[in-house]
Scaffold this active site. Sequence first.
Site, PDB file in Angstrom:
ATOM      1  N   CYS A 108       0.851  -1.185   0.000  1.00  0.00           N
ATOM      2  CA  CYS A 108       0.000   0.000   0.000  1.00  0.00           C
ATOM      3  C   CYS A 108       0.888   1.237   0.000  1.00  0.00           C
ATOM      4  O   CYS A 108       2.096   1.146   0.220  1.00  0.00           O
ATOM      5  CB  CYS A 108      -0.905   0.027   1.227  1.00  0.00           C
ATOM      6  SG  CYS A 108      -2.042  -1.388   1.356  1.00  0.00           S
ATOM      7  N   GLY A 109       0.296   2.381  -0.231  1.00  0.00           N
ATOM      8  CA  GLY A 109       1.033   3.627  -0.208  1.00  0.00           C
ATOM      9  C   GLY A 109       0.464   4.581   0.815  1.00  0.00           C
ATOM     10  O   GLY A 109      -0.759   4.764   0.896  1.00  0.00           O
TER      11      GLY A 109
END
Length: 303
Positions: free
Chosen positions: A2-3
């Site tokens: 994820c970011g």
Amino acid sequence: MCGIVGLHLRNPALYAQLGELLTRMLCEMEDRGADSAGIAVYGDPTWTPPGNGTVSLIDVGATADEVAAALGAELGTPVTVVLRGTTCLVTAGVDSETLLAAARTLYRDVLVGGFGEDLAVLKGVGSPSSLAKSWGLADAQGWQGVGHTRMATESAVTPGGAHPYAVGPQQCLVHNGSFSNHATIRRELRSAGVEFDSENDTEVGARFVAHELAAGVDIESALHHLTETFDGFYTLLVSNRDSFAVVRDAIACKPAVIAETDDWVAMASEYRALAHLPGIEDARIFEPEPEVIYAWTRGKVLA
């Protein structure tokens, strides 16, 4: 994978640029996962007008006009509603807890995306660029913003599974990684009276932190307790209206970078999300150490 991105502005001259800067940060992380996305903005005068309570409702199942009329009748005061995608942003001239109670009375099964006098939480399925465009994020103002783009691993791709998890007043948590013992901790928190909206492991972390803060524990101690309690691999960014904190697990295999100047503090999963920030060439840039709590508040450095 994820970011995560977060931006805490120290210089009020930059408040008008918060949305523009945050949009570029978040969209730069889109290739880390675009199953769902979420944004939390603190201090935008349009989304969270001063003196008003704000609540974000997810999948409310009614039109904006219907929500405004129903809540206005329940509260006896005008209510403003903006509905885009799955997020229904509600503001009124009452405190956020009163507004939240009225929303729960009328829409018993609705998911609450966040609440607070200064906090707007916007999230849904799909890419961060689509979410940012639909809400005009680039025009937002404020002193702090948090964003997340998700590649789902622990639960279904739904608006309710999108980050941030904002389960306490003016609180947000975003997470890259996974908690391996979240089921055990969820049972313990439920035994203590904590209610859950999803099976997402991130919600367990958010509920844990909110439970600690509600008991009077400060954010640094709450995150220390989290590192002692949770197993797994994670980078977390936790915020409220005045603070911004980052912590990684003992192995620290999930990427994170922090940059700091006199004007702002920012963090992201990768440096490329920070490269456009004003003054980045003079910033102090570092990778957060394992299980060290890095925390900042408006006008004061805690770490």
